[in-house]
Design an enzyme around this catalytic site. Sequence first.
Site, mmCIF file in Angstrom:
data_model
loop_
_atom_site.group_PDB
_atom_site.id
_atom_site.type_symbol
_atom_site.label_atom_id
_atom_site.label_comp_id
_atom_site.label_asym_id
_atom_site.label_seq_id
_atom_site.Cartn_x
_atom_site.Cartn_y
_atom_site.Cartn_z
ATOM 1 N N ASP A 47 0.842 -1.201 0.000
ATOM 2 C CA ASP A 47 0.000 0.000 0.000
ATOM 3 C C ASP A 47 0.877 1.251 0.000
ATOM 4 O OD1 ASP A 47 -2.651 1.450 0.587
ATOM 5 O OD2 ASP A 47 -1.423 2.050 2.304
ATOM 6 N N GLU A 119 -2.046 -5.414 -3.631
ATOM 7 C CA GLU A 119 -1.080 -4.607 -2.878
ATOM 8 C C GLU A 119 -0.013 -5.493 -2.240
ATOM 9 O OE1 GLU A 119 -3.402 -0.593 -1.496
ATOM 10 O OE2 GLU A 119 -3.693 -2.367 -0.251
#
Length: 227
Positions: A47, A119
Amino acid sequence: MKSVTEIFGIETFQDELYQRALTHSSYTKEKELSHTECYERLEFLGDAVLKLTISDVLFKMFPDSPEGELSKIRSIIVSDNTLADIAKKNGLQNLIVMSRHEEKQGCRELNSICACVFEAILGAYYLDGQFDAILKYIEETFKPYIKDVQEHFAKFNAKAVLQEYTQGLTKNTPVYTVINEIGPQHKKEFEVEVRYNDEVLAVEKGLSKKEAEQKCAYSACKKLGII
């Protein structure tokens, strides 16, 4: 079924990283494995890699845009909907390892899970020494999405536009309410209405509450003639 290397076009070296990045927490619980064997820690790292890269791309693409506008575009670009769309288009969801129960519930298709795995793979590539390659992948993959947001920014920003308009009139804000939920858990559709001063301005559906609200706001803005 494609491998991670085939999907991303980037060579992998440490297989255990990608195995962990593809493992849902339900599987580690089912097999009584350590919680560190699922994708959650790699997702946290991925992320950060994604947001840094997208921030850099936006900073260069829009040299005259204020911070608030850049933040809004970034939030759309790194949303679960966008990440899941990419993951499903390239077949990444087919590689996810999950418990038999979650599989039966259709959780493989959930946008939230697909986005998390995407992610996590970015985080795995970062730890695998492929930072430069993954930066290039992110830039090339996300630019079409950024251009789409740029061209249709009013649509993506409709909730903020509607709220600013209504507060300018009466200080009151629009109220969004889920009036119906349709379909199974993994393909649930939300029907939302938006009211202002007790008047229903619009009713729309979406695959998430946020998506339905955004559609509602856009329809309301068009109805009021402010977009």
